[in-house]
Scaffold this motif. Structure first.
Motif, PDB file in Angstrom:
ATOM      1  N   VAL A  13       0.844  -1.193   0.000  1.00 36.37           N
ATOM      2  CA  VAL A  13       0.000   0.000   0.000  1.00 36.37           C
ATOM      3  C   VAL A  13       0.885   1.250   0.000  1.00 36.37           C
ATOM      4  O   VAL A  13       0.643   2.192  -0.761  1.00 36.37           O
ATOM      5  CB  VAL A  13      -0.954   0.006   1.219  1.00 36.37           C
ATOM      6  CG1 VAL A  13      -1.761   1.283   1.266  1.00 36.37           C
ATOM      7  CG2 VAL A  13      -1.872  -1.207   1.189  1.00 36.37           C
ATOM      8  N   TYR A  14       1.910   1.231   0.828  1.00 42.96           N
ATOM      9  CA  TYR A  14       2.848   2.352   0.905  1.00 42.96           C
ATOM     10  C   TYR A  14       3.443   2.635  -0.478  1.00 42.96           C
ATOM     11  O   TYR A  14       3.519   3.793  -0.906  1.00 42.96           O
ATOM     12  CB  TYR A  14       3.947   2.036   1.916  1.00 42.96           C
ATOM     13  CG  TYR A  14       4.897   3.174   2.173  1.00 42.96           C
ATOM     14  CD1 TYR A  14       4.640   4.105   3.175  1.00 42.96           C
ATOM     15  CD2 TYR A  14       6.059   3.319   1.411  1.00 42.96           C
ATOM     16  CE1 TYR A  14       5.515   5.146   3.415  1.00 42.96           C
ATOM     17  CE2 TYR A  14       6.937   4.360   1.643  1.00 42.96           C
ATOM     18  CZ  TYR A  14       6.662   5.269   2.645  1.00 42.96           C
ATOM     19  OH  TYR A  14       7.517   6.315   2.875  1.00 42.96           O
ATOM     20  N   ALA A  15       3.844   1.591  -1.178  1.00 40.09           N
ATOM     21  CA  ALA A  15       4.431   1.754  -2.517  1.00 40.09           C
ATOM     22  C   ALA A  15       3.416   2.375  -3.478  1.00 40.09           C
ATOM     23  O   ALA A  15       3.766   3.267  -4.268  1.00 40.09           O
ATOM     24  CB  ALA A  15       4.924   0.412  -3.043  1.00 40.09           C
ATOM     25  N   LEU A  16       2.155   1.944  -3.418  1.00 41.55           N
ATOM     26  CA  LEU A  16       1.124   2.507  -4.279  1.00 41.55           C
ATOM     27  C   LEU A  16       0.881   3.977  -3.945  1.00 41.55           C
ATOM     28  O   LEU A  16       0.745   4.814  -4.846  1.00 41.55           O
ATOM     29  CB  LEU A  16      -0.173   1.708  -4.154  1.00 41.55           C
ATOM     30  CG  LEU A  16      -1.351   2.196  -4.994  1.00 41.55           C
ATOM     31  CD1 LEU A  16      -1.024   2.180  -6.489  1.00 41.55           C
ATOM     32  CD2 LEU A  16      -2.589   1.359  -4.698  1.00 41.55           C
ATOM     33  N   LEU A  17       0.843   4.308  -2.661  1.00 40.62           N
ATOM     34  CA  LEU A  17       0.627   5.698  -2.263  1.00 40.62           C
ATOM     35  C   LEU A  17       1.810   6.576  -2.641  1.00 40.62           C
ATOM     36  O   LEU A  17       1.630   7.737  -3.030  1.00 40.62           O
ATOM     37  CB  LEU A  17       0.351   5.774  -0.756  1.00 40.62           C
ATOM     38  CG  LEU A  17      -0.977   5.149  -0.334  1.00 40.62           C
ATOM     39  CD1 LEU A  17      -1.059   5.027   1.176  1.00 40.62           C
ATOM     40  CD2 LEU A  17      -2.159   5.945  -0.883  1.00 40.62           C
ATOM     41  N   GLU A  18       3.022   6.054  -2.556  1.00 42.05           N
ATOM     42  CA  GLU A  18       4.201   6.812  -2.990  1.00 42.05           C
ATOM     43  C   GLU A  18       4.138   7.068  -4.502  1.00 42.05           C
ATOM     44  O   GLU A  18       4.474   8.153  -4.963  1.00 42.05           O
ATOM     45  CB  GLU A  18       5.481   6.068  -2.617  1.00 42.05           C
ATOM     46  CG  GLU A  18       5.809   6.159  -1.130  1.00 42.05           C
ATOM     47  CD  GLU A  18       6.080   7.588  -0.681  1.00 42.05           C
ATOM     48  OE1 GLU A  18       6.970   8.232  -1.254  1.00 42.05           O
ATOM     49  OE2 GLU A  18       5.391   8.049   0.248  1.00 42.05           O
ATOM     50  N   GLU A  19       3.721   6.059  -5.258  1.00 43.66           N
ATOM     51  CA  GLU A  19       3.537   6.234  -6.712  1.00 43.66           C
ATOM     52  C   GLU A  19       2.509   7.330  -6.967  1.00 43.66           C
ATOM     53  O   GLU A  19       2.683   8.188  -7.839  1.00 43.66           O
ATOM     54  CB  GLU A  19       3.080   4.918  -7.331  1.00 43.66           C
ATOM     55  CG  GLU A  19       2.657   5.022  -8.787  1.00 43.66           C
ATOM     56  CD  GLU A  19       1.959   3.771  -9.272  1.00 43.66           C
ATOM     57  OE1 GLU A  19       0.786   3.871  -9.691  1.00 43.66           O
ATOM     58  OE2 GLU A  19       2.590   2.692  -9.231  1.00 43.66           O
ATOM     59  N   HIS A  20       1.418   7.303  -6.210  1.00 40.70           N
ATOM     60  CA  HIS A  20       0.356   8.298  -6.331  1.00 40.70           C
ATOM     61  C   HIS A  20       0.909   9.705  -6.084  1.00 40.70           C
ATOM     62  O   HIS A  20       0.674  10.615  -6.896  1.00 40.70           O
ATOM     63  CB  HIS A  20      -0.757   7.948  -5.334  1.00 40.70           C
ATOM     64  CG  HIS A  20      -1.907   8.890  -5.316  1.00 40.70           C
ATOM     65  ND1 HIS A  20      -2.692   9.149  -6.416  1.00 40.70           N
ATOM     66  CD2 HIS A  20      -2.426   9.639  -4.311  1.00 40.70           C
ATOM     67  CE1 HIS A  20      -3.636  10.017  -6.084  1.00 40.70           C
ATOM     68  NE2 HIS A  20      -3.494  10.319  -4.819  1.00 40.70           N
ATOM     69  N   LEU A  21       1.646   9.880  -4.999  1.00 37.09           N
ATOM     70  CA  LEU A  21       2.211  11.196  -4.690  1.00 37.09           C
ATOM     71  C   LEU A  21       3.175  11.660  -5.783  1.00 37.09           C
ATOM     72  O   LEU A  21       3.129  12.821  -6.209  1.00 37.09           O
ATOM     73  CB  LEU A  21       2.927  11.168  -3.338  1.00 37.09           C
ATOM     74  CG  LEU A  21       2.037  11.287  -2.109  1.00 37.09           C
ATOM     75  CD1 LEU A  21       2.840  11.040  -0.839  1.00 37.09           C
ATOM     76  CD2 LEU A  21       1.375  12.657  -2.052  1.00 37.09           C
ATOM     77  N   ARG A  22       4.052  10.764  -6.230  1.00 40.00           N
ATOM     78  CA  ARG A  22       4.992  11.130  -7.300  1.00 40.00           C
ATOM     79  C   ARG A  22       4.237  11.592  -8.547  1.00 40.00           C
ATOM     80  O   ARG A  22       4.584  12.599  -9.164  1.00 40.00           O
ATOM     81  CB  ARG A  22       5.889   9.942  -7.660  1.00 40.00           C
ATOM     82  CG  ARG A  22       7.076   9.767  -6.760  1.00 40.00           C
ATOM     83  CD  ARG A  22       8.093   8.773  -7.328  1.00 40.00           C
ATOM     84  NE  ARG A  22       7.529   7.506  -7.764  1.00 40.00           N
ATOM     85  CZ  ARG A  22       7.279   6.469  -6.960  1.00 40.00           C
ATOM     86  NH1 ARG A  22       7.557   6.556  -5.664  1.00 40.00           N
ATOM     87  NH2 ARG A  22       6.775   5.349  -7.437  1.00 40.00           N
ATOM     88  N   HIS A  23       3.195  10.857  -8.885  1.00 41.12           N
ATOM     89  CA  HIS A  23       2.401  11.203 -10.064  1.00 41.12           C
ATOM     90  C   HIS A  23       1.748  12.570  -9.896  1.00 41.12           C
ATOM     91  O   HIS A  23       1.725  13.378 -10.834  1.00 41.12           O
ATOM     92  CB  HIS A  23       1.364  10.100 -10.309  1.00 41.12           C
ATOM     93  CG  HIS A  23       0.645  10.231 -11.597  1.00 41.12           C
ATOM     94  ND1 HIS A  23      -0.715  10.120 -11.698  1.00 41.12           N
ATOM     95  CD2 HIS A  23       1.093  10.466 -12.862  1.00 41.12           C
ATOM     96  CE1 HIS A  23      -1.070  10.277 -12.955  1.00 41.12           C
ATOM     97  NE2 HIS A  23      -0.005  10.489 -13.685  1.00 41.12           N
TER      98      HIS A  23
END
Length: 151
Positions: A13-23
């Motif tokens: 989940v953390y990895a998905l949220l980090e991807e979201h923030l980067r995007h």
């Protein structure tokens, strides 16, 4: 599909949220990014869910209590590999049902402009959300579109 309250710090989940923030930071100037990091998603006024199929993360979303009758959708995200398979709609339906269960009369969200967030706009509109003005602490911003659903 299982949708359950989850810890946003869980590794996948953390990895998905980090991807979201980067995007979000790739698409908008810093002052126009309203996505929450993991620490903010752990606040007591926010409930966070993940959606999984056979244990594999296919989406997430959160509900922030703005007041006793108004909630805000936060951190809706589906991994690229799982898009267009119904996870986003399932998470959205789950959040709307929870908002109704809590007795909210209004559910709102902030997203980016249609040019870059067209699929999100279509999803929200198909669920009955309508464009509105800023709510809560938001201000008018060319990088933000505000939508609301009367419950």
């Amino acid at each position: 599909m299982q949708i359950e309250i989850d810890d946003p710090a869980r590794p996948d989940v953390y990895a998905l949220l980090e991807e979201h923030l980067r995007h979000m930071y790739e698409l908008s100037p810093p002052e126009s990014v309203h996505a929450l990091d993991v620490s903010k998603l752990k606040r007591p006024d926010i409930t966070f869910w993940s959606a999984r199929v056979d244990g594999v993360l296919v989406g997430c979303g959160a509900l922030k209590a703005l007041d006793a009758q108004h909630g805000e959708i936060k951190s809706m995200r589906t991994p690229s590999a799982a898009r267009r398979q119904g996870a986003g709609r399932a998470v959205l339906n789950h959040i709307v049902a929870e908002a109704r269960r809590r007795g909210y009369t209004r559910l709102s969200l902030e997203t980016g402009p249609a040019e870059t967030f067209g699929a999100a706009h279509q999803l929200y509109a198909s669920a009955g959300f309508k464009e509105c003005g800023p709510f809560g602490d938001y201000a008018l911003d060319p990088y933000s579109v505000f939508m609301t659903l009367e419950l």
